[in-house]
Design an enzyme around this catalytic site. Structure first.
Site, PDB file in Angstrom:
ATOM      1  N   ARG A   1      50.684  38.796  35.548  1.00  0.00           N
ATOM      2  CA  ARG A   1      50.817  37.663  36.445  1.00  0.00           C
ATOM      3  C   ARG A   1      51.731  36.604  35.824  1.00  0.00           C
ATOM      4  O   ARG A   1      52.109  36.711  34.658  1.00  0.00           O
ATOM      5  CB  ARG A   1      49.440  37.067  36.793  1.00  0.00           C
ATOM      6  CG  ARG A   1      48.615  36.787  35.540  1.00  0.00           C
ATOM      7  CD  ARG A   1      47.763  35.593  35.624  1.00  0.00           C
ATOM      8  NE  ARG A   1      48.537  34.401  35.822  1.00  0.00           N
ATOM      9  CZ  ARG A   1      49.232  33.788  34.848  1.00  0.00           C
ATOM     10  NH1 ARG A   1      49.290  34.270  33.621  1.00  0.00           N
ATOM     11  NH2 ARG A   1      49.898  32.680  35.106  1.00  0.00           N
ATOM     12  N   GLY A   2      52.043  35.577  36.643  1.00  0.00           N
ATOM     13  CA  GLY A   2      53.018  34.577  36.211  1.00  0.00           C
ATOM     14  C   GLY A   2      54.376  35.032  36.741  1.00  0.00           C
ATOM     15  O   GLY A   2      54.742  36.215  36.608  1.00  0.00           O
ATOM     16  N   ALA A   3      55.111  34.102  37.357  1.00  0.00           N
ATOM     17  CA  ALA A   3      56.317  34.484  38.104  1.00  0.00           C
ATOM     18  C   ALA A   3      57.318  35.315  37.276  1.00  0.00           C
ATOM     19  O   ALA A   3      57.727  36.396  37.724  1.00  0.00           O
ATOM     20  CB  ALA A   3      56.958  33.224  38.675  1.00  0.00           C
TER      21      ALA A   3
ATOM     22  N   ARG B   1      53.560  40.655  45.720  1.00  0.00           N
ATOM     23  CA  ARG B   1      53.123  39.255  45.826  1.00  0.00           C
ATOM     24  C   ARG B   1      54.288  38.490  46.467  1.00  0.00           C
ATOM     25  O   ARG B   1      55.410  38.539  45.956  1.00  0.00           O
ATOM     26  CB  ARG B   1      52.761  38.662  44.452  1.00  0.00           C
ATOM     27  CG  ARG B   1      51.536  39.352  43.828  1.00  0.00           C
ATOM     28  CD  ARG B   1      50.983  38.563  42.661  1.00  0.00           C
ATOM     29  NE  ARG B   1      50.214  37.410  43.099  1.00  0.00           N
ATOM     30  CZ  ARG B   1      49.784  36.449  42.270  1.00  0.00           C
ATOM     31  NH1 ARG B   1      50.084  36.504  40.989  1.00  0.00           N
ATOM     32  NH2 ARG B   1      49.079  35.447  42.732  1.00  0.00           N
TER      33      ARG B   1
ATOM     34  N   GLN C   1      42.951  30.961  35.460  1.00  0.00           N
ATOM     35  CA  GLN C   1      44.066  31.219  34.534  1.00  0.00           C
ATOM     36  C   GLN C   1      44.130  30.149  33.440  1.00  0.00           C
ATOM     37  O   GLN C   1      44.550  30.420  32.319  1.00  0.00           O
ATOM     38  CB  GLN C   1      45.403  31.244  35.299  1.00  0.00           C
ATOM     39  CG  GLN C   1      45.603  32.449  36.193  1.00  0.00           C
ATOM     40  CD  GLN C   1      45.140  32.193  37.611  1.00  0.00           C
ATOM     41  OE1 GLN C   1      44.214  31.419  37.843  1.00  0.00           O
ATOM     42  NE2 GLN C   1      45.762  32.843  38.571  1.00  0.00           N
TER      43      GLN C   1
ATOM     44  N   ASP D   1      56.624  28.879  41.103  1.00  0.00           N
ATOM     45  CA  ASP D   1      56.802  30.233  41.625  1.00  0.00           C
ATOM     46  C   ASP D   1      58.014  30.333  42.539  1.00  0.00           C
ATOM     47  O   ASP D   1      58.593  31.409  42.690  1.00  0.00           O
ATOM     48  CB  ASP D   1      55.542  30.695  42.363  1.00  0.00           C
ATOM     49  CG  ASP D   1      54.448  30.992  41.364  1.00  0.00           C
ATOM     50  OD1 ASP D   1      53.756  30.048  40.936  1.00  0.00           O
ATOM     51  OD2 ASP D   1      54.318  32.165  40.977  1.00  0.00           O
TER      52      ASP D   1
ATOM     53  N   ASN E   1      53.720  26.325  43.602  1.00  0.00           N
ATOM     54  CA  ASN E   1      53.072  26.696  42.337  1.00  0.00           C
ATOM     55  C   ASN E   1      51.579  26.888  42.627  1.00  0.00           C
ATOM     56  O   ASN E   1      51.110  26.691  43.757  1.00  0.00           O
ATOM     57  CB  ASN E   1      53.313  25.623  41.263  1.00  0.00           C
ATOM     58  CG  ASN E   1      52.886  26.088  39.878  1.00  0.00           C
ATOM     59  OD1 ASN E   1      53.239  27.188  39.452  1.00  0.00           O
ATOM     60  ND2 ASN E   1      52.109  25.288  39.180  1.00  0.00           N
ATOM     61  N   LYS E   2      50.843  27.249  41.613  1.00  0.00           N
ATOM     62  CA  LYS E   2      49.410  27.557  41.763  1.00  0.00           C
ATOM     63  C   LYS E   2      48.672  26.497  42.561  1.00  0.00           C
ATOM     64  O   LYS E   2      48.905  25.303  42.362  1.00  0.00           O
ATOM     65  CB  LYS E   2      48.821  27.716  40.348  1.00  0.00           C
ATOM     66  CG  LYS E   2      47.345  28.002  40.261  1.00  0.00           C
ATOM     67  CD  LYS E   2      46.904  29.197  41.072  1.00  0.00           C
ATOM     68  CE  LYS E   2      47.662  30.465  40.748  1.00  0.00           C
ATOM     69  NZ  LYS E   2      47.412  31.545  41.767  1.00  0.00           N
TER      70      LYS E   2
END
Ligand code: MRU
Length: 340
Positions: free
Chosen positions: A50-52, A93, A197, A238, A248-249
């Site tokens: 995970r993470g862009a 995603r 996260q 993201d 973003n998150k």
């Protein structure tokens, strides 16, 4: 301060992708081997990877797996199958533009055969490491310019460190660099509901680096700002639109509103590959909605009455007007300095 691992979060080894399973952290360090495109898609959708930037690199290496599976050297047969796999990878995603960008870039070498696709994907890993270094240098300066009183109390959200990229990270890489320079008193880490996260991964990375930190529930962040516990907020991205709106998150938008209210610099650190200049308005960004049980349960334990429905967007969009600066490997892209 101890040195965190310098290994990229993903590597290619014996025709498989090897990565740390981020679902198991912080309790276990499980290595995951991804042999097929379906393995990569499952790892990305379940947030094992995970993470862009990391999902982009996984997607690019996934195209290489597909090319080796479907194309023999010197023949053009199988390219259709690889294109179909690439589409599935890019769709795993929808919000982080890095995924589609990296998959497309790897696919661009398909005509030259599987080795060329792999060379492109592995070159992207090396590039991301260099991009991290340049971006962090610019972001450290951006923080110093806006926060004259040091050492700093910093607040961050989600995980933007070495697990989310191929090297030190974006916002978290910046925090680690500032800490390394002796300029950080403490980092407040939003736990980052619902998948934690911040609590699981960012706290793990900060502990590994020996940086003082405390985890707080996401809803404590505004109160911490009001109490004067935060000098600067640093987050990743993201997808960033042409005018500087940032996806973003989930929870980032609320943080930005609170930071603006308290006149606290709000800095986004993200590579050029997170920009999507085909979009102007952040409202046009597709926001991933995830399964209800991430919200209606905690771990395996249900926390809501049976049948309760949930609203579970994985990301939100912060308008450019709330952002102090957006920093990439090229420098400070956007500094609306809205409050001046
Ligand atoms: O759902 P996740 O954990 O993949 O979300 C990650 C984020 O929102 C990060 O802030 C973003 O991808 C930047 S990572 C350098």
């Amino acid at each position: 301060m101890s040195k965190p691992s310098d290994q990229p979060s993903l590597r290619w080894e014996d025709h498989t992708i090897v990565t740390l399973d981020q679902r198991a952290l912080p309790h276990e360090r499980l290595l995951l081997r991804l042999d097929t495109v379906d393995d990569v898609i499952t790892a990305v959708t379940t947030l094992a990877v995970r993470g862009a930037p990391s999902i982009g690199l996984a997607g690019a290496l996934g195209v290489a797996l597909s090319a080796y599976a479907h194309c023999s050297p010197g023949s053009t047969g199988g390219q259709q199958a690889v294109r179909a796999d690439a589409q599935r990878l890019a769709a795993a995603r929808p919000t982080a533009v890095n995924l589609a960008w990296a998959v497309d870039r790897a696919l661009g070498r398909l005509a030259d055969g599987p080795d060329a696709v792999l060379a492109e994907a592995t070159a992207m890993i090396e590039e991301d490491r260099e991009v991290n270094r340049q971006m962090v240098a610019h972001a450290v300066q951006a923080v110093r310019d806006r926060c004259p009183q040091r050492p700093l109390r910093l607040l961050t959200h989600c995980n933007t460190g070495r697990l989310a990229t191929a090297a030190v990270g974006t916002a978290l890489g910046t925090i680690l660099a500032l800490a390394d320079a002796g300029e950080v008193t403490e980092v407040l880490v939003d736990e980052t509901r619902p998948l934690l996260q911040g609590a699981r991964l960012t706290a793990w990375e900060l502990a590994e680096a020996g940086v003082p930190h405390r985890v707080c529930v996401d809803s404590a962040a505004a109160a911490a700002m009001r109490q004067g516990l935060v000098d600067c907020v640093l987050v990743g991205a993201d997808r960033i639109t042409a005018r500087g709106d940032v996806a973003n998150k989930i929870g980032t938008y609320g943080l930005a509103i609170a930071a603006a209210h308290h006149d606290i610099p709000f800095i986004v650190v993200a590579p050029e590959s997170s920009w999507d200049r085909s979009l102007a308005d952040g409202r046009d960004i597709v926001i991933e909605e995830r399964a209800a049980d991430e919200v209606t349960s905690f771990g395996a334990v249900r926390t809501t009455p049976r049948g309760t429905r949930a609203y579970n967007p994985a990301f939100d969009v912060t308008p450019a007007s709330l952002i102090t600066a957006i920093v990439s490997e090229h420098g400070v892209h956007h500094a609306s300095e809205v409050r001046t």
